[in-house]
Design a protein around this motif. Structure first.
Motif: not given
Length: 306
Positions: A210-217
């Motif tokens: 989630m951290k990766v996806l929510m920080a991504g574009k």
């Protein structure tokens, strides 16, 4: 142990016969399955969208045995999508596609060809397709197929299962602008060498992803019923300055319906995963395996009908 037993039962002909013939069977299944026909799927879609929810429809028909069966399932998806478009539901309902239902067990090229037909029908209906991830042995093939589909249909959604050890790495690869990614925990058996087997480790992996996806574009689609993970998702949205329309929560039909409405009432995007079709048994058993507490509902139903 219970999860493994339920997964084994999903492949058992004898267990399927019991659930199919037991007096309580269909009543219990209706909690999780919209029905067996396109009309059932459309009815449930209209009910859910009228309540402010989004929908993802899954035609149940996995593990086809030949090209003809794959073609029939593909035709069912096309018919479903044509109906959604005609009813003006395309902006509120998409479809989820399992490649095993459209030819993957026969040939990857066949699955890709049929998936293209489904994606084309979805575009005509003003909606999208998300390609489900299934057993660990099909992960690489499925992600490669999604990559090919996105050449012509960049809106095609991908799925990542947090129980797989490479999940965080895959999320990082998919978190680019325009990329729709559904994150779920995973409900298939897999060896410890490729998957986390401890529930706490799966949850930790889900948070890292989630951290990766929510920080991504990209556009994260967070598939969970866990209150803790939902709270963390909300906090990550604030931390990363995400508006409510830049990500969504996803939950299964029949699981925590009041929570679905609560989140939608707060302005969140909430999509309900709705499965329908005659081949419902394996899906039903995997839902119990994914959330074994659902087994209590079935057992209470048995007791009251006995």
């Amino acid at each position: 142990m219970l999860r493994q037993a339920l997964l084994a039962a999903s492949r058992s002909v004898g267990a399927r016969r019991i659930v199919n013939t037991a007096p309580f069977g269909r009543d219990v299944v209706r909690r999780f399955i919209a029905g067996e026909t396109i009309d059932d799927a459309r009815r449930v879609t209209e009910e859910l969208t009228a309540e402010g929810l989004l929908v993802s429809l899954d035609v149940l028909g996995e593990d086809v045995q030949g090209a003809r069966q794959a073609a029939r399932t593909t035709a069912q998806y096309v018919e479903l999508l044509e109906g959604l478009g005609a009813a003006g539901l395309g902006t509120r309902a998409e479809v989820s596609l399992k490649l095993t239902a459209v030819g993957q067990p026969v040939d990857d090229a066949l699955a890709l060809e049929n998936a293209r037909l489904v994606c084309s029908a979805a575009r005509s209906a003003s909606t999208t397709v998300t390609v489900d991830l299934e057993g660990f042995s099909t992960v690489r093939s499925t992600l490669l197929t999604v990559q090919e589909l996105r050449r012509d249909f960049p809106e095609t959604g991908a799925v990542v299962q947090s129980y797989l050890r490479r999940a965080e790495e895959v999320c990082a690869e998919l978190a680019f602008e325009g990329s729709r990614v559904r994150l779920c925990k995973g409900a298939y058996a897999a060896p410890e060498s490729v998957a986390f087997t401890d529930r706490a480790e799966v949850d930790k992996s889900f948070v890292r992803c989630m951290k990766v996806l929510m920080a991504g574009k990209g556009y994260p689609m967070l598939a969970t019923h866990d209150p803790r993970l939902i709270d963390i998702a909300g906090a990550l949205a604030v931390l990363n300055g995400r508006d409510a329309d830049t990500f969504e929560y996803q939950m299964l039909y029949g699981i925590r319906p009041q929570e679905q409405l609560r989140l939608a009432g707060q302005g969140s995007q909430v999509r309900v995963y709705v499965a329908y079709g005659a081949e419902w048994y394996a899906y039903f058993m995997r839902r119990l395996a994914e959330r074994p507490s659902n087994l209590g509902f079935l057992l209470r139903s048995v007791a009251t009908r006995a």
